[in-house]
Enzyme design. Structure first.
Site, PDB file in Angstrom:
ATOM      1  N   HIS A 167       0.861  -1.189   0.000  1.00 17.70           N
ATOM      2  CA  HIS A 167       0.000   0.000   0.000  1.00 17.70           C
ATOM      3  C   HIS A 167       0.894   1.235   0.000  1.00 17.70           C
ATOM      4  O   HIS A 167       1.143   1.841   1.045  1.00 17.70           O
ATOM      5  CB  HIS A 167      -0.912  -0.010   1.232  1.00 17.70           C
ATOM      6  CG  HIS A 167      -1.976   1.043   1.209  1.00 17.70           C
ATOM      7  ND1 HIS A 167      -3.234   0.842   1.738  1.00 17.70           N
ATOM      8  CD2 HIS A 167      -1.981   2.308   0.732  1.00 17.70           C
ATOM      9  CE1 HIS A 167      -3.954   1.940   1.591  1.00 17.70           C
ATOM     10  NE2 HIS A 167      -3.211   2.840   0.982  1.00 17.70           N
TER      11      HIS A 167
ATOM     12  N   GLU B 287      -2.568  -1.662  -3.223  1.00 15.50           N
ATOM     13  CA  GLU B 287      -3.677  -0.909  -2.659  1.00 15.50           C
ATOM     14  C   GLU B 287      -3.351   0.573  -2.661  1.00 15.50           C
ATOM     15  O   GLU B 287      -2.188   0.957  -2.554  1.00 15.50           O
ATOM     16  CB  GLU B 287      -3.924  -1.328  -1.207  1.00 15.50           C
ATOM     17  CG  GLU B 287      -4.286  -2.779  -1.005  1.00 15.50           C
ATOM     18  CD  GLU B 287      -4.520  -3.095   0.461  1.00 15.50           C
ATOM     19  OE1 GLU B 287      -5.165  -4.117   0.735  1.00 15.50           O
ATOM     20  OE2 GLU B 287      -4.054  -2.330   1.333  1.00 15.50           O
TER      21      GLU B 287
ATOM     22  N   HIS C 168      -8.033  -5.923   7.219  1.00 14.44           N
ATOM     23  CA  HIS C 168      -7.844  -4.874   8.209  1.00 14.44           C
ATOM     24  C   HIS C 168      -8.152  -5.424   9.598  1.00 14.44           C
ATOM     25  O   HIS C 168      -9.291  -5.724   9.928  1.00 14.44           O
ATOM     26  CB  HIS C 168      -8.688  -3.632   7.962  1.00 14.44           C
ATOM     27  CG  HIS C 168      -8.114  -2.399   8.627  1.00 14.44           C
ATOM     28  ND1 HIS C 168      -7.261  -1.530   7.990  1.00 14.44           N
ATOM     29  CD2 HIS C 168      -8.242  -1.928   9.884  1.00 14.44           C
ATOM     30  CE1 HIS C 168      -6.903  -0.556   8.817  1.00 14.44           C
ATOM     31  NE2 HIS C 168      -7.486  -0.789   9.982  1.00 14.44           N
TER      32      HIS C 168
END
Length: 237
Positions: free
Chosen positions: A43, A70, A190
């Site tokens: 990410h 991401e 998450h």
């Protein structure tokens, strides 16, 4: 079968803390795949405080499983994804200075924007996923964007489960069923951890992939990286 994609951001964070190249992100990534991980997630953020844009380009040359990138589809991010051509791009609506992702997309309000971005990525053969909260309206909106998958934002589940609220998983199960009915693949991520991943897997149907980084790396400090990856694989399968 639910694939385990390991987010290696924390490896880059540790490297960047001292400068230099220890730990070696590429070496650790290769080892993570060798230990059994079925994907690698990164990410990159605009300030490059952990994963750098160069890391994304370098990882493309060595990842043997699936590379998932991401991020918030700002122009710089879009250019990076089109250059790297990962297996999957996951669109996350995080602010530039956000410590971590903290909300899913409003796929109704931002539907036209998401359609445009997703169309561009799909025209280059990149699988697209949208980070969403477990709300049926957001799943239905995601379908309208042309996305291939959704990624369920699982923080609310993790917080509820840690407090003993097993019903916290119910919205995720409902949204996963709806997504499957609509022809969307289901990812999740998450705050998933060794403590909650098996319960989540058992109660949420048709999850194709989980992306786990912070918890997995933290657990590895005590239990070892290879051991932890195989513990996740065992719980997922």
């Amino acid at each position: 079968m639910t694939k385990l994609s390991v987010n290696v951001n924390k490896i880059a964070t540790l490297r960047n803390a001292r400068g230099g190249n220890t730990p070696d992100l590429l070496k650790v990534t290769t080892d993570i795949e060798r230990f059994g991980a079925e994907g690698i997630t990164i990410h990159p953020r605009p300030d490059e405080r952990h994963i750098r844009y160069k890391d994304a380009r370098d990882l493309k040359t060595i990842v043997q499983t699936e590379l998932n990138i991401e991020g918030n589809p700002i122009p710089k991010f879009i250019d990076l994804v089109l250059q790297v051509q990962p297996a999957q791009v996951t669109l996350v609506p995080d602010g530039e200075h956000a410590i971590t992702s903290n909300a899913g997309w409003d796929t109704v309000q931002h539907q036209d924007f998401l359609k445009e971005v997703i169309s561009e990525f799909k025209s280059h053969g990149i699988r697209t996923s949208i980070f969403v909260d477990p709300i049926t309206e957001m799943i239905e909106g995601a379908k309208e964007t042309g996305a291939d998958r959704i990624e369920l934002y699982t923080e609310a589940f993790a917080v509820g489960y840690a407090k003993g609220d097993q019903k916290a998983v119910v919205p995720y199960a409902e949204c996963a069923r709806l997504a499957t009915t609509l022809g969307l693949g289901v990812n999740a991520g998450h705050d998933l951890s060794l403590d909650n991943i098996q319960f989540f897997k058992q109660h949420v149907p048709d999850v194709l992939e989980v992306s786990i980084g912070h918890a997995l790396i933290s657990e590895s400090l005590y239990l070892g990286l290879e051991n932890v990856i195989n513990m996740y694989l065992h719980k997922l399968k």
